[in-house]
Design a protein around this motif. Sequence first.
Motif, PDB file in Angstrom:
ATOM      1  N   GLY A  94       0.810  -1.218  -0.116  1.00 38.60           N
ATOM      2  CA  GLY A  94       0.179  -0.110  -0.036  1.00 38.60           C
ATOM      3  C   GLY A  94       0.664   1.411   0.055  1.00 38.60           C
ATOM      4  O   GLY A  94       0.191   2.511   0.476  1.00 38.60           O
ATOM      5  N   LEU A  95       2.016   1.064  -0.640  1.00 40.40           N
ATOM      6  CA  LEU A  95       2.721   2.425  -0.648  1.00 40.40           C
ATOM      7  C   LEU A  95       3.479   2.629  -1.992  1.00 40.40           C
ATOM      8  O   LEU A  95       4.277   1.720  -2.389  1.00 40.40           O
ATOM      9  N   TYR A  96       3.262   3.806  -2.615  1.00 41.13           N
ATOM     10  CA  TYR A  96       4.149   3.949  -3.713  1.00 41.13           C
ATOM     11  C   TYR A  96       5.245   4.966  -3.814  1.00 41.13           C
ATOM     12  O   TYR A  96       5.004   6.134  -3.092  1.00 41.13           O
ATOM     13  N   VAL A  97       6.404   4.525  -4.094  1.00 41.85           N
ATOM     14  CA  VAL A  97       7.466   5.339  -4.230  1.00 41.85           C
ATOM     15  C   VAL A  97       8.230   5.083  -5.573  1.00 41.85           C
ATOM     16  O   VAL A  97       7.944   4.471  -6.517  1.00 41.85           O
ATOM     17  N   ASN A  98       9.304   6.048  -5.634  1.00 47.05           N
ATOM     18  CA  ASN A  98       9.879   6.141  -7.184  1.00 47.05           C
ATOM     19  C   ASN A  98      11.369   5.031  -6.967  1.00 47.05           C
ATOM     20  O   ASN A  98      11.989   5.141  -6.119  1.00 47.05           O
ATOM     21  N   LEU A  99      11.261   4.167  -7.854  1.00 42.89           N
ATOM     22  CA  LEU A  99      12.468   3.455  -7.939  1.00 42.89           C
ATOM     23  C   LEU A  99      13.373   4.168  -9.193  1.00 42.89           C
ATOM     24  O   LEU A  99      12.913   4.359 -10.306  1.00 42.89           O
ATOM     25  N   ALA A 100      14.511   4.532  -8.854  1.00 43.77           N
ATOM     26  CA  ALA A 100      15.589   5.075  -9.608  1.00 43.77           C
ATOM     27  C   ALA A 100      16.566   4.533  -9.948  1.00 43.77           C
ATOM     28  O   ALA A 100      17.230   3.882  -8.640  1.00 43.77           O
ATOM     29  N   ARG A 101      17.026   4.328 -10.931  1.00 48.02           N
ATOM     30  CA  ARG A 101      18.343   3.557 -11.312  1.00 48.02           C
ATOM     31  C   ARG A 101      19.177   4.228 -12.233  1.00 48.02           C
ATOM     32  O   ARG A 101      18.907   5.223 -12.713  1.00 48.02           O
ATOM     33  N   PRO A 102      20.737   3.885 -12.366  1.00 50.11           N
ATOM     34  CA  PRO A 102      21.610   4.382 -13.378  1.00 50.11           C
ATOM     35  C   PRO A 102      20.743   4.306 -14.787  1.00 50.11           C
ATOM     36  O   PRO A 102      20.191   3.583 -15.164  1.00 50.11           O
ATOM     37  N   PRO A 103      21.224   5.395 -15.430  1.00 44.77           N
ATOM     38  CA  PRO A 103      22.072   6.421 -15.364  1.00 44.77           C
ATOM     39  C   PRO A 103      21.422   7.582 -14.825  1.00 44.77           C
ATOM     40  O   PRO A 103      22.207   8.860 -14.568  1.00 44.77           O
ATOM     41  N   ALA A 104      20.430   7.747 -14.372  1.00 46.20           N
ATOM     42  CA  ALA A 104      19.507   8.900 -13.560  1.00 46.20           C
ATOM     43  C   ALA A 104      20.172   9.098 -12.343  1.00 46.20           C
ATOM     44  O   ALA A 104      20.034  10.287 -11.812  1.00 46.20           O
ATOM     45  N   THR A 105      20.796   8.020 -11.777  1.00 44.13           N
ATOM     46  CA  THR A 105      21.315   8.084 -10.358  1.00 44.13           C
ATOM     47  C   THR A 105      22.638   8.597 -10.298  1.00 44.13           C
ATOM     48  O   THR A 105      23.435   7.977 -11.101  1.00 44.13           O
TER      49      THR A 105
END
Length: 415
Positions: free
Chosen positions: A367-378
């Motif tokens: 019940g929780l939405y967060v952003n998954l961020a991965r390379p190359p954006a990170t």
Amino acid sequence: MTDAPMPDKPVVREGGTPDLFTKFDPLIKQREDLLATGQQDPFSLVMEKVESPTVAICNGNRTILLGTYNYMGMTFDPDVIAAGKKALDEFGAGTTGSRVLNGTYQGHKECEEALKDFYDMDHAMVFSTGYQANLGIISVLAGKDDYVVIDTDSHASIYDGCAMGNAQIVAFRHNDVEALEKRLKRLPADAGKLVVLEGVYSMLGDVAPLKEMVRVCKEAGAMVLVDEAHSMGFIGENGRGVAEDQGVIDDVDFIIGTFSKSVGTVGGFCVSNHPKFEILRLVCRPYVFTASLPPSVVATAETSIRKLMHGSNKRAHLWENSKRLHGGLRDLGFTLGTDTPQSAIIAVIMPDLEKGAAMWQALLENGLYVNLARPPATPANMTLLRCSLCAEHTAEQVSEILGIFEKSGKAVGII
């Protein structure tokens, strides 16, 4: 930018035609391998219904939103919605034209007036997106014999603005004042120089040491542009961002921002006190050659901006949320992007993409939405879960969020 290395030669398909998609093959395989495990695609989530700035229905389940950039919770503000509906009725759905042709309505000028009042500056220019604001201003300001100096962790729109222009690009180590000063001293004394900084960096949520950076820029004769996309609305006494908070807003030449974060709609802007600023309307290609924002959008933005001028109580509550969530996640044993809460963004560092995707899915299922961020954006090849707090999150919701993180983290083996 892409994860895939460029091939030495294009792969030739049957019939002799080069396959331009070959360079993406490693990324395609990585995605297919991830989805083959039963993992939901973290980058294709559909929200079936949005009930408020903090709650939506995802996959049929009530879900707390912790990854929307809706920092001040203005998307459902009654006055903002009413302004948009009124403009839609009176001016129609769109302008079908550029700002320099038929695309400037009364609402666009009123929105720019609101920005000038909010920042207490002489000039304001509204773009159709925040991305276009950086693209346009950076590319047009610095010419062939000029230099643009940027932080290595700069947003993609800053890098793309540099690529679109003809200036020489110089990068310095993230948030390193000494490295910035060294780069500036190596440049020709008589060259035009533009230093592009960000108030809050969007991946880790860390704040730039703008006071020291602006000082060395001015000593080197450089103009300064600060992107305050992730700080407008809640950082600084009047919500004007990190430049205001650190006492250097009057020394900054240009401030770039967006309507898609704290303002709660879509669009971008640049404000400035430079006496020649208005000429940019005629030479900035992403402004000249793009249809202007719909009347309903600039009406919602103008109303929201004026309400944010009186948002001190919301700002205080958002800071309390940030401190509580940061401290709670740290105490649970998660590795965070900053030692202390610096903004409304809290980055939870994951061991790798597979664990990060598994944790993202576990949070969503709970019940929780967060952003998954991965390379190359990170930065630094990190995989992280980015949490974006909202002033409308209640204390009870923050407690619920911490409980979901604990349950999911233990199930996945992160803590």
